[in-house]
Structures are given as C-alpha cells and as structure tokens.
Design an enzyme around this catalytic site. Sequence first.
Site, mmCIF file in Angstrom:
data_model
loop_
_atom_site.group_PDB
_atom_site.id
_atom_site.type_symbol
_atom_site.label_atom_id
_atom_site.label_comp_id
_atom_site.label_asym_id
_atom_site.label_seq_id
_atom_site.Cartn_x
_atom_site.Cartn_y
_atom_site.Cartn_z
ATOM 1 N N CYS A 51 0.809 -1.227 0.000
ATOM 2 C CA CYS A 51 0.000 0.000 0.000
ATOM 3 C C CYS A 51 0.841 1.275 0.000
ATOM 4 O O CYS A 51 0.479 2.275 -0.626
ATOM 5 C CB CYS A 51 -0.935 0.003 1.207
ATOM 6 S SG CYS A 51 -1.984 -1.456 1.306
ATOM 7 N N ASP A 83 -3.176 -3.040 7.293
ATOM 8 C CA ASP A 83 -4.344 -3.705 7.874
ATOM 9 C C ASP A 83 -4.561 -5.113 7.325
ATOM 10 O O ASP A 83 -4.830 -6.052 8.072
ATOM 11 C CB ASP A 83 -5.601 -2.875 7.617
ATOM 12 C CG ASP A 83 -5.680 -1.661 8.513
ATOM 13 O OD1 ASP A 83 -4.632 -1.218 9.003
ATOM 14 O OD2 ASP A 83 -6.793 -1.152 8.729
ATOM 15 N N CYS A 124 -2.167 3.183 2.932
ATOM 16 C CA CYS A 124 -2.996 2.229 3.658
ATOM 17 C C CYS A 124 -3.937 2.940 4.632
ATOM 18 O O CYS A 124 -3.742 4.101 4.994
ATOM 19 C CB CYS A 124 -2.117 1.220 4.391
ATOM 20 S SG CYS A 124 -3.012 -0.258 4.928
ATOM 21 N N ASP A 125 -4.920 2.186 5.083
ATOM 22 C CA ASP A 125 -6.113 2.736 5.719
ATOM 23 C C ASP A 125 -5.867 3.831 6.752
ATOM 24 O O ASP A 125 -6.438 4.914 6.678
ATOM 25 C CB ASP A 125 -6.893 1.604 6.397
ATOM 26 C CG ASP A 125 -7.383 0.569 5.410
ATOM 27 O OD1 ASP A 125 -7.086 0.706 4.216
ATOM 28 O OD2 ASP A 125 -8.055 -0.383 5.836
ATOM 29 N N LYS A 126 -5.037 3.563 7.761
ATOM 30 C CA LYS A 126 -4.937 4.498 8.880
ATOM 31 C C LYS A 126 -3.950 5.627 8.640
ATOM 32 O O LYS A 126 -3.948 6.615 9.375
ATOM 33 C CB LYS A 126 -4.563 3.740 10.161
ATOM 34 C CG LYS A 126 -5.501 2.589 10.488
ATOM 35 C CD LYS A 126 -6.964 2.990 10.442
ATOM 36 C CE LYS A 126 -7.901 1.811 10.614
ATOM 37 N NZ LYS A 126 -7.872 0.826 9.528
ATOM 38 N N CYS A 196 -5.704 -1.465 -1.474
ATOM 39 C CA CYS A 196 -6.762 -2.404 -1.857
ATOM 40 C C CYS A 196 -7.710 -1.754 -2.862
ATOM 41 O O CYS A 196 -8.069 -0.585 -2.729
ATOM 42 C CB CYS A 196 -7.516 -2.866 -0.625
ATOM 43 S SG CYS A 196 -6.469 -3.723 0.573
ATOM 44 N N GLU A 448 -10.433 -5.109 13.211
ATOM 45 C CA GLU A 448 -11.431 -5.402 12.187
ATOM 46 C C GLU A 448 -11.725 -6.898 12.162
ATOM 47 O O GLU A 448 -10.855 -7.714 12.430
ATOM 48 C CB GLU A 448 -10.943 -4.934 10.819
ATOM 49 C CG GLU A 448 -10.788 -3.426 10.741
ATOM 50 C CD GLU A 448 -10.219 -2.956 9.414
ATOM 51 O OE1 GLU A 448 -9.892 -3.817 8.565
ATOM 52 O OE2 GLU A 448 -10.095 -1.736 9.229
ATOM 53 N N SER A 474 -13.642 -4.278 8.177
ATOM 54 C CA SER A 474 -12.897 -3.804 7.016
ATOM 55 C C SER A 474 -13.860 -3.155 6.040
ATOM 56 O O SER A 474 -15.049 -3.482 5.996
ATOM 57 C CB SER A 474 -12.201 -4.988 6.338
ATOM 58 O OG SER A 474 -11.828 -4.665 5.021
#
Length: 562
Positions: A51, A83, A124-126, A196, A448, A474
């Site tokens: 990511c 994640d 990435c997500d965070k 993702c 998650e 997620s």
Amino acid sequence: MVKVRIRSPAWYDGVDNTPHRSYLRAIGFTDEDFTKPLVGVLAAWSELGPCNYHTLELAKYVKEGIKEAGGVGLIAPTIVVNDGINMGTPGMRYSLISRDLIADTIEAQFNAHGIDAWVGIGGCDKTQPGIMMAMVRLDLPAVYMYGGTAEAGWLGERELTIEDTFETVGSYLAGKITLEELKRIEELSFPTYGTCQGLFTANTMAILSEALGLALLGSASPPATSARRKAYAVASGRAVLKAAELGITPRKVVTYDAIYNAAVTLFATAGSTNAILHLLAIAYEAGVKFTLDDFDEISRRVPVIAALRPAGPYAMQDLDRIGGAPRILKKLYKAGLLRPEALTVEGETIGKLLERWQPPSVPEDGILYSVEKPYKPYSGIRILRGNLAPDGAVMKIGAADKLKFEGKAKVYNGEAEAFKAVAAGEIKPGDVVVIRYEGPKGAPGMPEMLKVTAAIVGAGLGEAVALVTDGRFSGATRGIMVGHVAPEAAVGGPIALVENGDRIAIDGETGRITLQIPQEELERRRKNWTPPPPKYSGGLLAKYAALVQQADKGAVTAIPLR
C-alpha cells in the site's frame, strides 16, 4: 517567488541559530535555501506491504513541485501498519492505534523542526486519517495526497480484488473450491503496489479527502502505477505554497460544512464504516462539533449512486476511467446535497471547483448512477441505536441485500473464537454472531473482523447470518454486519450482557438494534457482571487502552475529551 516563512526563522535565522544552519548545510542547503519556506513532505512509507511501497518515490516528485514554487522540501517518514496483512492476528490491535500515532509523530517531527508548511502522502487505511488529523491539529498550510490504489487482478473475464482472497478462504473451508483454485486467486488478486482496489477504507478516505477539500480535486482515483499520480505529486507541492501565500490552513477548510460534504459522499458511495470513526476524529481535531446524530440525519436523505465494491461489482480503477471522485461530487452538487461554500486547499470553494470541472466524454457504464435514479434508494451506512447500543452502532446497509434480521445470539469473547466456530461449521442460518471485548479499550485497538465476516460470506451465509460486534469491520465487508457498538463490552456496555440464545433484532430501515430480553433481566445481569482485567500492563497497547475514547467519539486518544 513565494516567501512564506511562517515558523522557520525562529529555527534558522540569526547568529544564535548558526549551529542549526550548519546541520542543514550538511545535507546540501545553501544561503539562498535559508531564505525560502521550509516545506515538509510527509511520506507514510514502508516495504512491509504494497500500500505504501511507492510513497517515498512520490515524495521526491512533491519536492519538485515545492522547488518550482519557491520552497525547499524535506522528506520525513511516519509509521505504517498494513491492515490486510494483520487481519485476524494480534497485529490487528495496532491498526487503529497507528492512526493516532501517525498524527502524533507528524506533530512531533514538524513542530520540532520549525516546518512552515507540508504535504502528507498516505496510502494504507490508517495513514490517511492520521495525516488529516495532523493537518488540522498543526493548522499549518498543508495539502493531502493519496498514494493511489493498486490495479485490479483478473482471472479470465473476472475482475479480482483483495476482497476475493478473503472470501474464497471461506469458500474453501466450506468445501466449495479446491486448494488449487484458492491459490490461483491468491496469486492473481493483487498484481501491483498500491492500496486495496475496491471502495474499501483506503479508497473511501481518498475520495473523502477531496470532499473535505484537503486534497486536489481529481487526485484520489489515479492508480498508484499511473503517471498521473506523479503529476498530482508535483501539483500538490506547488499547491501547498499557494495555500500558504493565500493564508489557507486546514482549520479554515475542515469546517462543519466540509465534514457534512464528506458524510454525504460517504453515504452516496457506500464507503467504509471506518470512515465514520475517522471523520469523527478529524472533526475532533478541528474543534468541529459533529456527532453520530449528524451522520444519522444526513444518511436518511442520501441514496447510493456508486456501484463500487463491495456494494457493487466495480473497482477504483473503473471509477478513475470515468472521471474519478469529481464525477461523484458533481452529481451530489447538482442535486443540492453538498454545501458548496466549503473552502478547499486550492483556494476556491468546492462549489466553484465543481462548476468548472467537466467529466470526460465516456459513458458511466453502470459504475455511477444519478441521485434521482440511484443504484440503491437508501444510504450506504445506517446509524443504529437501541438497548444493545445506547450510544450507537453502524451498519453498512449499502453492501447488504437484507436490511432487517432477527435471530438467536451465539456469543464469542473475541474474534479468534468466532473464526474457529465459522471454520468448524458451527454457525447456522438464523444465528446472530456476537463478537465482544474487541472494542477500543477491550481488545485493545478495536480490530477489524474481516477474517470472520469474509468466512461467513464465503461459506454462503452472508444473508442468512448477522454479526454484531464492538470491534470494527474492514471496508471490504459485506452482509448483515453491525459494528462499533457503544458502549463496548469492556466498559460494561449491554453487549457484555448478551447470552447464548438471546434474540436480537436488527432493523437497518429504522435504525434500531434491540436485545429482546426484559429490562429487569438486563439489570440482573448487569449486577452480576465484573469488568475483565486489562490485557496489557505495559507498552503501547496499555497506554492506548488507558487513553482511548469510545467508538461514538471517534476512538480518539485524548486527555481530557473536549
């Protein structure tokens, strides 16, 4: 030439700062460089996953844009927790924690070194909400830039995303596919670096960065491998010094109206439920009062207009092909659903930017729909309340075919227990799987539940079973799933009192979740409940558990909560 030196003179000007200049001369600074704005380039970079694999390269392009605009760029890193790689492992406890850590590390680095302005590159997500939280916390001129999504994979004519790998594990465990077929999905589903590929948490937050006005319009959708990604990096470097020259800082951008616009966009795209937590946290850092009640009110007026995975069949690269996030935002703007006077980092209101933006001359191909004739007539996410979640919970109704469910509880004190039950075939149609002690304090870190939810869907139980948890989901989650239950079990929330066989009713239409037992019985159980001991007595997880607030407050770490 831009000369906006907001803080750096206190670090680098004058005789008393001679040693400070000497340090920077060691990395190539000249006399002229010390007269220019010092601009940080924050790269959330790591080789621990795909990511953020390329963000360091993008940072160099951002520096080019800064140089063109008359500044000097300096790259600094921050941490990354991937994640997907940590899903279903103890490592997932560090995911949400990393969001606040990222904000803290940015504050420490840039406040310690007198940075005048900065560009943050997330993936990435965070990393994304962590950077945005830091933007409003520091309130220096700043621009957010997304690292970009990975390209989708292909198996014949079937478009693949990482979601397929998680769900096919469930299919394999249910005996529906062979190990060889599972391996083929593993090999093909994630062919390039980037995040993702569906409208999971990373791509959700990228689109919302445009809706918030913190990123350049159009910058969210180009894939990580696209040359346009580098062009946006250069443009972001130039834009941050323009923002500095205009006196635009993130707190002038992240107002109630900006959060409102982001919420509308979230619901219209059926984006990740994690974005509720992150928008609450960004609002908290900005000093904006925005609550679950605001989300609830907005959600009841906004339909889903995007057929993006997991709510639909398309990936982020498909949205990019037809114009990206601006095409969504313009539809919402034309329908009167956005607040057009919200300012952006580009120095104009979002309404003016969208008026000027024109979509490419390509058909929408069922990827996007109109507000008048939407993909789904209801919002992507519903806020739930009831005696099981007095302070609220969230349900991603945009990725579920059924909005109502009632069944008997099967209770598990942790995700690992629940996954074993799914793998063993113990979960049956009509069950409500309750996973508790996975909240912000209880886990800690509010992990998650994708490993469990994907296994349920992969086993063919996605519409026959519901799941309720004080943990998170997620962005790839679909099915009848309720998360963020507040208060959580670890602090004595009603979810701690649920017993096997209790009936639970979930209503995504009205926004209610009900534990169907008498109030007297609930009170009897409450008197007999004792809080579990902390899982950690030292280290980061113990610190986090002591500081973190509940999910309805964005799970922020704060003393005291404002």
